[in-house]
Enzyme design. Sequence first.
Site, PDB file in Angstrom:
ATOM      1  N   ALA A   1     -21.395 -38.869 -12.221  1.00 43.30           N
ATOM      2  CA  ALA A   1     -20.411 -38.964 -13.300  1.00 43.30           C
ATOM      3  C   ALA A   1     -21.108 -38.645 -14.603  1.00 43.30           C
ATOM      4  O   ALA A   1     -22.346 -38.688 -14.695  1.00 43.30           O
ATOM      5  CB  ALA A   1     -19.829 -40.381 -13.367  1.00 43.30           C
ATOM      6  N   GLN A   2     -20.331 -38.336 -15.605  1.00 45.27           N
ATOM      7  CA  GLN A   2     -20.846 -38.336 -16.961  1.00 45.27           C
ATOM      8  C   GLN A   2     -20.656 -39.781 -17.426  1.00 45.27           C
ATOM      9  O   GLN A   2     -19.526 -40.251 -17.583  1.00 45.27           O
ATOM     10  CB  GLN A   2     -20.053 -37.338 -17.806  1.00 45.27           C
ATOM     11  CG  GLN A   2     -20.303 -37.398 -19.289  1.00 45.27           C
ATOM     12  CD  GLN A   2     -21.754 -37.541 -19.693  1.00 45.27           C
ATOM     13  OE1 GLN A   2     -22.196 -38.639 -20.062  1.00 45.27           O
ATOM     14  NE2 GLN A   2     -22.521 -36.473 -19.604  1.00 45.27           N
TER      15      GLN A   2
ATOM     16  N   LYS B   1     -12.639 -43.993 -15.294  1.00 49.83           N
ATOM     17  CA  LYS B   1     -13.061 -44.954 -14.264  1.00 49.83           C
ATOM     18  C   LYS B   1     -11.860 -45.720 -13.716  1.00 49.83           C
ATOM     19  O   LYS B   1     -11.784 -45.996 -12.517  1.00 49.83           O
ATOM     20  CB  LYS B   1     -14.116 -45.910 -14.841  1.00 49.83           C
ATOM     21  CG  LYS B   1     -15.466 -45.230 -15.096  1.00 49.83           C
ATOM     22  CD  LYS B   1     -16.122 -44.841 -13.777  1.00 49.83           C
ATOM     23  CE  LYS B   1     -17.374 -44.031 -13.949  1.00 49.83           C
ATOM     24  NZ  LYS B   1     -17.984 -43.623 -12.680  1.00 49.83           N
TER      25      LYS B   1
ATOM     26  N   TYR C   1     -13.956 -42.373 -21.197  1.00 54.46           N
ATOM     27  CA  TYR C   1     -14.788 -42.714 -20.031  1.00 54.46           C
ATOM     28  C   TYR C   1     -14.140 -43.843 -19.219  1.00 54.46           C
ATOM     29  O   TYR C   1     -13.989 -43.747 -17.992  1.00 54.46           O
ATOM     30  CB  TYR C   1     -16.187 -43.135 -20.514  1.00 54.46           C
ATOM     31  CG  TYR C   1     -17.042 -43.759 -19.436  1.00 54.46           C
ATOM     32  CD1 TYR C   1     -17.641 -42.980 -18.453  1.00 54.46           C
ATOM     33  CD2 TYR C   1     -17.255 -45.150 -19.398  1.00 54.46           C
ATOM     34  CE1 TYR C   1     -18.424 -43.560 -17.454  1.00 54.46           C
ATOM     35  CE2 TYR C   1     -18.036 -45.728 -18.407  1.00 54.46           C
ATOM     36  CZ  TYR C   1     -18.612 -44.939 -17.442  1.00 54.46           C
ATOM     37  OH  TYR C   1     -19.378 -45.511 -16.462  1.00 54.46           O
TER      38      TYR C   1
ATOM     39  N   ILE D   1     -29.081 -45.152 -11.345  1.00 55.29           N
ATOM     40  CA  ILE D   1     -28.626 -46.050 -10.278  1.00 55.29           C
ATOM     41  C   ILE D   1     -28.701 -45.342  -8.916  1.00 55.29           C
ATOM     42  O   ILE D   1     -29.184 -45.908  -7.934  1.00 55.29           O
ATOM     43  CB  ILE D   1     -27.191 -46.544 -10.573  1.00 55.29           C
ATOM     44  CG1 ILE D   1     -27.182 -47.376 -11.854  1.00 55.29           C
ATOM     45  CG2 ILE D   1     -26.640 -47.340  -9.394  1.00 55.29           C
ATOM     46  CD1 ILE D   1     -25.799 -47.738 -12.368  1.00 55.29           C
TER      47      ILE D   1
HETATM   48  P1  NAD Z   1     -27.005 -41.324 -14.678  1.00 56.39           P
HETATM   49  O1  NAD Z   1     -26.523 -40.366 -15.717  1.00 56.39           O
HETATM   50  O2  NAD Z   1     -28.429 -41.723 -14.688  1.00 56.39           O
HETATM   51  O3  NAD Z   1     -26.640 -40.791 -13.229  1.00 56.39           O
HETATM   52  C1  NAD Z   1     -25.557 -39.940 -12.957  1.00 56.39           C
HETATM   53  C2  NAD Z   1     -26.084 -38.784 -12.140  1.00 56.39           C
HETATM   54  O4  NAD Z   1     -24.969 -37.945 -11.826  1.00 56.39           O
HETATM   55  C3  NAD Z   1     -27.084 -37.922 -12.901  1.00 56.39           C
HETATM   56  O5  NAD Z   1     -28.276 -37.731 -12.149  1.00 56.39           O
HETATM   57  C4  NAD Z   1     -26.362 -36.600 -13.118  1.00 56.39           C
HETATM   58  O6  NAD Z   1     -27.236 -35.477 -13.085  1.00 56.39           O
HETATM   59  C5  NAD Z   1     -25.378 -36.601 -11.963  1.00 56.39           C
HETATM   60  N1  NAD Z   1     -24.202 -35.793 -12.270  1.00 56.39           N
HETATM   61  C6  NAD Z   1     -23.477 -35.768 -13.412  1.00 56.39           C
HETATM   62  N2  NAD Z   1     -22.500 -34.861 -13.319  1.00 56.39           N
HETATM   63  C7  NAD Z   1     -22.607 -34.301 -12.087  1.00 56.39           C
HETATM   64  C8  NAD Z   1     -21.893 -33.280 -11.397  1.00 56.39           C
HETATM   65  N3  NAD Z   1     -20.869 -32.645 -12.010  1.00 56.39           N
HETATM   66  N4  NAD Z   1     -22.270 -32.951 -10.158  1.00 56.39           N
HETATM   67  C9  NAD Z   1     -23.322 -33.571  -9.552  1.00 56.39           C
HETATM   68  N5  NAD Z   1     -24.048 -34.531 -10.159  1.00 56.39           N
HETATM   69  C10 NAD Z   1     -23.688 -34.898 -11.411  1.00 56.39           C
HETATM   70  O7  NAD Z   1     -26.066 -42.603 -14.813  1.00 56.39           O
HETATM   71  P2  NAD Z   1     -26.198 -44.021 -14.114  1.00 56.39           P
HETATM   72  O8  NAD Z   1     -26.414 -45.005 -15.179  1.00 56.39           O
HETATM   73  O9  NAD Z   1     -27.134 -43.954 -12.979  1.00 56.39           O
HETATM   74  O10 NAD Z   1     -24.697 -44.201 -13.593  1.00 56.39           O
HETATM   75  C11 NAD Z   1     -24.357 -44.008 -12.216  1.00 56.39           C
HETATM   76  C12 NAD Z   1     -22.886 -44.346 -12.027  1.00 56.39           C
HETATM   77  O11 NAD Z   1     -22.644 -45.698 -12.404  1.00 56.39           O
HETATM   78  C13 NAD Z   1     -21.945 -43.504 -12.880  1.00 56.39           C
HETATM   79  O12 NAD Z   1     -20.782 -43.244 -12.125  1.00 56.39           O
HETATM   80  C14 NAD Z   1     -21.623 -44.416 -14.050  1.00 56.39           C
HETATM   81  O13 NAD Z   1     -20.378 -44.090 -14.627  1.00 56.39           O
HETATM   82  C15 NAD Z   1     -21.610 -45.764 -13.368  1.00 56.39           C
HETATM   83  N6  NAD Z   1     -21.886 -46.888 -14.260  1.00 56.39           N
HETATM   84  C16 NAD Z   1     -23.118 -47.023 -14.841  1.00 56.39           C
HETATM   85  C17 NAD Z   1     -23.366 -48.115 -15.660  1.00 56.39           C
HETATM   86  C18 NAD Z   1     -24.701 -48.327 -16.322  1.00 56.39           C
HETATM   87  O14 NAD Z   1     -24.833 -49.289 -17.089  1.00 56.39           O
HETATM   88  N7  NAD Z   1     -25.723 -47.500 -16.084  1.00 56.39           N
HETATM   89  C19 NAD Z   1     -22.352 -49.063 -15.903  1.00 56.39           C
HETATM   90  C20 NAD Z   1     -21.111 -48.876 -15.296  1.00 56.39           C
HETATM   91  C21 NAD Z   1     -20.896 -47.801 -14.452  1.00 56.39           C
END
Ligand code: NAD
Length: 328
Positions: A88-89, A158, A154, A12
Amino acid sequence: MRILVTGGAGFIGGHLTEAFVAEGNDVTVLDNFEPFYDLGIKRRTVERCRAVAADSEGSYELIEGDVRDSDLVSDLVCDAEAVVHQAAQAGVRTSVDEPREVTDINLGGLVNVLESAARSETRRVILASSSSVYGKPQSLPYTEEHQTEPVSPYGVTKLAGEHYARVYNELHGLPTVCLRYFTVYGPRMRPNMAISNFVSRCYNGEPPVIYGDGSQTRDFTYVDDIVDANRSLLATDAADGGVLNVGSSDNISIRELAVAVRDQLAPELDIVYEEPRQADAEHTHASVEKAQEAIGYEPSRSIEEGVREFIDWYDENREWYEPLVRSS
Ligand code: NAD
């Protein structure tokens, strides 16, 4: 605008960064390239954002570092007018296996961002929250007022993050908005999510795998809609201090989804059912009325249209999911 996107090498965050840079903003990405899934996608995302910056009025800078590093975060937040916090993780199941680590990243990182922003001139902090905060539906679709009872560590991180944001808004007047994303999909999506998993397995002649009986339902949100919601919020105070659902306002069962993908790509394959996974939500479905009122949010695609688009993209871009070949 000078925008800090944490987690901007991820799925994202990469889309957000690309859109912000293309519009002429100066974007700094903080990402630690956490190896939750193959890093090839993240490295390719960075290259793509650099290429977009080269063709736009905007600029792109990548800082490889950890959002838990408070000094680093403080320096970067001070330089930014807005922060879009995605780092985030993001795995529900990882949070069951490694709750301490996940809490440390998801909440420790968030507090660093809020604390730094409260002490600088930051105009707005937009936080990635999740439909996981709801947990157990009493009625669907979920409105933002629905009770929150997360069923995974998780989801707890959030929900706690939303409370931190509200408290920083109330205590320090920091403009914060939390977006409850409902399962996001689209080009470059994480390979461990249902849609990318079904599509890639069918392309490889492997049966789609469903955990549980597939009756669980999900509101799937096209990533462009997430970008639109974030982009709108950079320009308005209409939702400051609050939370907004960002979903498609529809849902589909995982079984229906798997069957649709299988029928289109590999009708000869059977679908395989495995044990349900712990801490998975049963059903998600977003009411988006509040986002409609606050920012004119409108979901852009039906799930059928979005999945078709994803399959077309995947067909032409399969290399995005190939591991990077490294020279030693
Ligand atoms: P993603 O894992 O692709 O992206 C998260 C990024 O954060 C990664 O590039 C990772 O390297 C980085 N990251 C993780 N820990 C870190 C740290 N300690 N320091 C710096 N960078 C760090 O996940 P995504 O799907 O792109 O999700 C993005 C956000 O949206 C997250 O906060 C996730 O919880 C939230 N979210 C995603 C979804 C979904 O369906 N993809 C749904 C609800 C919420």
